[in-house]
Design a protein around this motif. Structure first.
Motif, short mmCIF file in Angstrom:
data_model
loop_
_atom_site.label_atom_id
_atom_site.label_comp_id
_atom_site.label_asym_id
_atom_site.label_seq_id
_atom_site.Cartn_x
_atom_site.Cartn_y
_atom_site.Cartn_z
N ALA A 14 16.21 32.40 38.35
CA ALA A 14 17.55 32.20 38.96
C ALA A 14 17.39 32.04 40.48
O ALA A 14 18.64 31.83 41.19
N ARG A 15 16.49 32.11 40.90
CA ARG A 15 16.35 31.68 42.60
C ARG A 15 15.20 30.78 42.59
O ARG A 15 13.78 31.14 42.79
N ARG A 16 15.42 29.46 42.66
CA ARG A 16 14.35 28.47 42.42
C ARG A 16 13.40 28.08 43.80
O ARG A 16 12.36 27.62 43.60
N ASP A 17 13.81 28.76 44.90
CA ASP A 17 12.81 28.70 45.80
C ASP A 17 11.68 29.49 45.91
O ASP A 17 11.79 30.58 44.82
N ASP A 18 10.59 29.59 46.53
CA ASP A 18 9.27 30.19 46.10
C ASP A 18 9.39 31.59 46.75
O ASP A 18 8.34 32.36 46.52
N SER A 19 10.29 32.08 47.22
CA SER A 19 10.51 33.36 47.85
C SER A 19 10.57 34.43 46.77
O SER A 19 10.10 35.48 47.00
N TRP A 20 11.00 34.13 45.43
CA TRP A 20 11.14 35.02 44.34
C TRP A 20 10.08 34.80 43.51
O TRP A 20 10.21 34.28 42.42
N LEU A 73 5.67 41.84 38.55
CA LEU A 73 5.34 42.29 40.06
C LEU A 73 5.75 41.33 40.73
O LEU A 73 5.28 40.06 40.89
N PRO A 74 6.56 41.37 41.86
CA PRO A 74 6.73 40.63 42.90
C PRO A 74 5.64 40.35 43.94
O PRO A 74 5.03 41.34 44.23
N VAL A 75 5.37 39.11 44.13
CA VAL A 75 4.34 38.79 44.89
C VAL A 75 4.92 37.95 46.38
O VAL A 75 5.20 36.87 46.19
N LYS A 76 4.99 38.91 47.28
CA LYS A 76 5.65 38.37 48.40
C LYS A 76 4.88 37.22 49.47
O LYS A 76 3.69 37.03 49.12
N LYS A 77 5.39 36.55 50.03
CA LYS A 77 5.05 35.04 50.60
C LYS A 77 3.77 35.65 51.43
O LYS A 77 2.79 35.01 51.47
N THR A 81 0.36 33.43 50.92
CA THR A 81 -0.40 32.91 52.02
C THR A 81 -1.87 33.52 52.16
O THR A 81 -2.76 32.79 52.51
N ALA A 82 -1.82 34.66 52.57
CA ALA A 82 -3.22 35.33 52.72
C ALA A 82 -4.17 34.99 51.61
O ALA A 82 -5.31 34.60 52.07
N GLU A 83 -3.84 35.09 50.41
CA GLU A 83 -4.60 34.70 49.43
C GLU A 83 -4.75 33.27 48.92
O GLU A 83 -5.16 32.73 47.99
N ARG A 84 -3.85 32.39 49.75
CA ARG A 84 -3.87 31.00 49.35
C ARG A 84 -3.41 30.87 47.81
O ARG A 84 -4.16 29.85 47.03
N LEU A 85 -2.35 31.46 47.59
CA LEU A 85 -1.65 31.36 46.29
C LEU A 85 -0.47 30.69 46.22
O LEU A 85 0.32 30.82 46.90
#
Length: 100
Positions: A14-20, A73-77, A81-85
């Motif tokens: 429903a939200r194609r940007d990578d924020s979700w 589980l939501p994985v926030k940006k 970023t910290a885990e390079r995922l």
């Protein structure tokens, strides 16, 4: 309850940007969590958890996904970023229910 599993990061359709970006908990463990929380789930059926990926730890909630028959589980940006995922990567995740 503590659940450790590997899962692929995926983006909510429903939200194609990578924020979700999310990971799916295993179906069997999701059922155990449902039984554990019984009627104690919060808004949207959410369950409070502590989550960990690599060296990153945070408090958040998991949410039921009827289509996948599991919690997600939501994985926030900041964590990604910290885990390079990135979406499509496989991560080792630990989730611990809290306040149950």
């Amino acid at each position: 309850m503590i659940v450790e599993f590997e899962s692929e990061l995926w983006v909510w359709a429903a939200r194609r940007d990578d924020s979700w970006t999310f990971v799916s908990l295993p179906v069997d463990e999701s059922e155990e969590i449902r039984e554990l929380v019984g009627g104690l789930a919060r808004g949207f059926g959410s369950v409070r958890v502590r989550a960990a990926i690599g060296g990153s730890n945070w408090r958040t909630s998991i949410f039921p996904d009827a289509g996948r028959r599991c919690y997600v589980l939501p994985v926030k940006k900041a964590i990604r970023t910290a885990e390079r995922l990135n979406p499509g990567d496989i991560a080792l995740i630990q989730v611990e229910t809290v306040d149950v």
